[in-house]
Design a protein around this motif. Sequence first.
Motif, short mmCIF file in Angstrom:
data_model
loop_
_atom_site.label_atom_id
_atom_site.label_comp_id
_atom_site.label_asym_id
_atom_site.label_seq_id
_atom_site.Cartn_x
_atom_site.Cartn_y
_atom_site.Cartn_z
N THR A 50 0.85 -1.19 0.00
CA THR A 50 0.00 0.00 0.00
C THR A 50 0.88 1.24 0.00
O THR A 50 1.79 1.36 0.82
CB THR A 50 -0.92 0.01 1.23
N THR B 282 -8.57 -0.08 -5.85
CA THR B 282 -8.25 0.19 -4.45
C THR B 282 -7.93 1.66 -4.19
O THR B 282 -7.59 2.01 -3.06
CB THR B 282 -7.05 -0.67 -4.01
N THR C 170 -4.55 6.75 -1.14
CA THR C 170 -3.90 5.45 -0.90
C THR C 170 -4.32 4.49 -2.00
O THR C 170 -5.45 4.54 -2.50
CB THR C 170 -4.29 4.87 0.48
N ASP D 171 -3.29 0.26 -3.62
CA ASP D 171 -2.55 -1.00 -3.46
C ASP D 171 -1.88 -1.40 -4.77
O ASP D 171 -2.47 -1.26 -5.85
CB ASP D 171 -3.49 -2.13 -3.02
#
Length: 378
Positions: free
Chosen positions: A91, A129, A217, A219
């Motif tokens: 991440t 994500t 954020t 992934d």
Amino acid sequence: MRKSLSALVLMVALCFSLCATASAASYVADDITYQNLNGQQLAIKIYTLLPDQNPDDLVEDDFDYDGYHYTYSGTTKEEQTFSEESQHKETVTVTTTSKDMEDILAALQPTMEYDDGTATGTLALDHSTIKTEAAGYKDSSYTVTATKNYTGLDRNDSSYIDKTVVKDGRTLSLSNVTWSVESTALVGDELVPATYSAVATYSGTAYSKTATGYITTADYIGTVSASGVSSIKYTVTYLGTAIEVEPEGMPASMLLAIVAGALLAAVGIVLLILMLTRKNCTVYAATGKGNEYDKCGRLLIRPKRPELRIDRLKNIPEGVIAIEVDEPVARKLFGQTISIHYFSETFTHTVGTVNGAYWFKVDVGTAPDDDDVEEEPQ
């Protein structure tokens, strides 16, 4: 005569060695072999260590065994390697001045190289994500304006103009008025304004909270591979020379008498100790560092009734333990099953080929908290 004397001295040495207890071993050998190879007598001990453990601790001082004096000869090693692949998720966090997806994707690379010192690989951005939120807020102000048209006024009089208006729940104040002639009338020979129109401008200050920036954020997912050395097998070799005793400066008959007397006394003492109190098994506890063990204590095992009470030790071990059975009793136990009692649990082990001191391992689990156990009396 010389051979008889040598044999007697050797027997005395062996008898006294039976009375000595085995010293605690830092590592338990996986295998111990004594053999004659191409005319050389060898003692070969094999150990398995973790990569960060020091093989220098495996080398023992010179020792005597079965009529030979052994001296360290050398150590060879064989690395046990591993290679594996696994899925990994990493991440990452980036900051942007806006929450526009184009700006966010410009800050996020499509792929990233992963290397943690053990595993490496290429990870790809998983767009599903991506999550963005404001990094913080600050108070700000801005001007709100509105216009209002007035028509059919008989004169350009500001009293016709409203001083305030309401827009979206905010009250705005008059800031400017622009007049224009809407229609004219002929008075005599001249055209004069008949009606006027006006455009009134209103303004006011509004306040709001604006984001100071945005945090995103996301992934990265991909396959990483790892390889290296999981353990190292060390083979420690000792070179043996036959022990020869050649008495000098003393008549053979006198030496024989002295040796015979010492032998009889030693044999009597040794037999008495062996029959009554001698403990012939050493128990070691695994330290959790590779094949390293610590000594816990000694126990007595009888060939006619091969049983061991591990819970009678002063230092009661847990988990994996190693048991070293002295060679003389181990030879008598060949083919027999040893019962290892550990509180309410009983484990068994059948003795196999004996070639020197006999070693085997048992996982006894965890000791109960409320049991009060003591080491077997000396």
